[in-house]
Design an enzyme around this catalytic site. Sequence first.
Site, PDB file in Angstrom:
ATOM      1  N   ASP A   1      51.588  32.330  56.707  1.00 17.61           N
ATOM      2  CA  ASP A   1      50.230  32.729  57.134  1.00 17.61           C
ATOM      3  C   ASP A   1      49.609  31.624  57.982  1.00 17.61           C
ATOM      4  O   ASP A   1      48.967  31.885  58.999  1.00 17.61           O
ATOM      5  CB  ASP A   1      49.314  32.980  55.919  1.00 17.61           C
TER       6      ASP A   1
ATOM      7  N   ASP B   1      52.993  19.988  50.854  1.00 16.41           N
ATOM      8  CA  ASP B   1      51.617  19.632  51.241  1.00 16.41           C
ATOM      9  C   ASP B   1      51.609  18.964  52.611  1.00 16.41           C
ATOM     10  O   ASP B   1      50.782  19.271  53.474  1.00 16.41           O
ATOM     11  CB  ASP B   1      50.942  18.749  50.166  1.00 16.41           C
TER      12      ASP B   1
ATOM     13  N   ASP C   1      55.333  32.088  51.704  1.00 13.58           N
ATOM     14  CA  ASP C   1      54.208  33.024  51.834  1.00 13.58           C
ATOM     15  C   ASP C   1      53.019  32.306  52.454  1.00 13.58           C
ATOM     16  O   ASP C   1      52.397  32.791  53.403  1.00 13.58           O
ATOM     17  CB  ASP C   1      53.844  33.559  50.442  1.00 13.58           C
TER      18      ASP C   1
ATOM     19  N   LYS D   1      58.873  20.672  46.972  1.00 15.44           N
ATOM     20  CA  LYS D   1      57.899  19.822  46.265  1.00 15.44           C
ATOM     21  C   LYS D   1      58.688  19.044  45.224  1.00 15.44           C
ATOM     22  O   LYS D   1      58.412  19.090  44.029  1.00 15.44           O
ATOM     23  CB  LYS D   1      56.798  20.704  45.643  1.00 15.44           C
TER      24      LYS D   1
ATOM     25  N   TYR E   1      57.737  34.357  42.107  1.00 17.21           N
ATOM     26  CA  TYR E   1      57.377  35.764  42.294  1.00 17.21           C
ATOM     27  C   TYR E   1      58.090  36.677  41.295  1.00 17.21           C
ATOM     28  O   TYR E   1      57.595  37.724  40.930  1.00 17.21           O
ATOM     29  CB  TYR E   1      57.750  36.236  43.707  1.00 17.21           C
TER      30      TYR E   1
HETATM   31  C1  IPM Z   1      53.492  38.828  52.413  1.00 19.63           C
HETATM   32  C2  IPM Z   1      52.420  39.316  51.490  1.00 19.63           C
HETATM   33  C3  IPM Z   1      53.052  39.745  50.170  1.00 19.63           C
HETATM   34  C4  IPM Z   1      53.720  38.526  49.567  1.00 19.63           C
HETATM   35  C5  IPM Z   1      52.094  40.392  49.183  1.00 19.63           C
HETATM   36  C6  IPM Z   1      51.334  41.560  49.798  1.00 19.63           C
HETATM   37  C7  IPM Z   1      52.798  40.827  47.934  1.00 19.63           C
HETATM   38  O1  IPM Z   1      51.450  38.352  51.331  1.00 19.63           O
HETATM   39  O2  IPM Z   1      54.406  39.628  52.730  1.00 19.63           O
HETATM   40  O3  IPM Z   1      53.431  37.682  52.828  1.00 19.63           O
HETATM   41  O4  IPM Z   1      53.065  37.719  48.886  1.00 19.63           O
HETATM   42  O5  IPM Z   1      54.917  38.367  49.761  1.00 19.63           O
HETATM   43 MG    MG Z   2      51.711  36.662  52.576  1.00 23.39          MG
END
Ligand code: IPM
Ligand code: MG
Length: 350
Positions: A245, A217, A241, A185, A135
């Site tokens: 999710d 993975d 990240d 990884k 990042y």
């Molecule tokens: C998160 C989001 C952010 C990230 C984006 C919006 C920059 O997806 O907080 O998970 O990738 O960190």
């Molecule tokens: Mg995110």
Amino acid sequence: MKICVLPGDGIGPEITAQAVRVLKALGLKMDMEEALLGGCAVDAAGDPYPEATRKLAQAADAVLLGAVGGPQWDDNPRELRPERGLLGIRKHLGLFANLRPAMLYPELANASTLKPEVVAGLDILIVRELTGDIYFGQPRGIEIRNGEKVGFNTMIYSETEIRRIAKVAFEAARRRSKKVCSVDKMNVLECTQLWRDVVTSIAPEYPDVELSHMLVDNAAMQLVRNPKQFDVMVTGNMFGDILSDEASMLTGSIGMLPSASLDANNKGLYEPCHGSAPDIAGKGIANPLATILSAAMMLRHTFGMDEAAQRIENAVKKVLAQGYRTGDIFESGMKKVGTREMGDAVLAAL
Ligand code: IPM
Ligand code: MG
């Protein structure tokens, strides 16, 4: 208690308003000031993380954030995108430790797309490193090489960065089920070989915590195959990240999940895991519970007020048990409510 409130874009202002009401209802002595972050800041000040916001955020003990982003800014140059504001404040405040709990409320067991027996009782904490990795690594860019465009980024971690996030994970595990799974990884990437080596070298300091390692993975697969095997997962910025999710959806709705991003002194930025949901912005139907729960995390992690945090969490459990549901977690037979009514219900439960 100085709190900087950043409502942001999309549904951000609606959901933070409810969290602010809940905080005020606790009757604590708090000084809250609002500022702009994200797309709204680009529009008003030409900068997704303007100087005024920097000053306020820096001076505050904690930051409460709604969400940033929206399609109207997607074509902006990178430095004028809302996400830049979010990455900017994380880096500026040194918020390297991102805690993303994914727990299933028994009342919402049917909201998950996975079988109830796979997710019942789920309680995972993802500890994501937030200020390093690909990042922020340099060099990065898009340039011409050998007559064509190439895009490149740099995945990089120092021992110091790995050590400090690993410690956060081990400490967190001590307060939970005492298991840490570190995700990397290392079969392909040197950077994550170092990650594994450093995490392993710290483990002897925490003999009461069981450490395991998993390739990313496989971890993605195991999260849907048997998520209850995990307690604390610790990983880098990009893997974290993605996995967070995925983990959020095990619980049925990303609309329920809070997060904390902490610096070395427990100053923190607290935000829901979900985004700005531009499609439902302004309609008064967004789920404010993740933001309300983020306010609870703020009381616990920055202000050490466990009891007040627990009060908010119990109030949220109570409104779910009472059958209040926003659209994202609605099932027939339940009481469908909007953003403000959900806030009302939490206040009543408090
Ligand atoms: C998160 C989001 C952010 C990230 C984006 C919006 C920059 O997806 O907080 O998970 O990738 O960190
Ligand atoms: Mg995110």
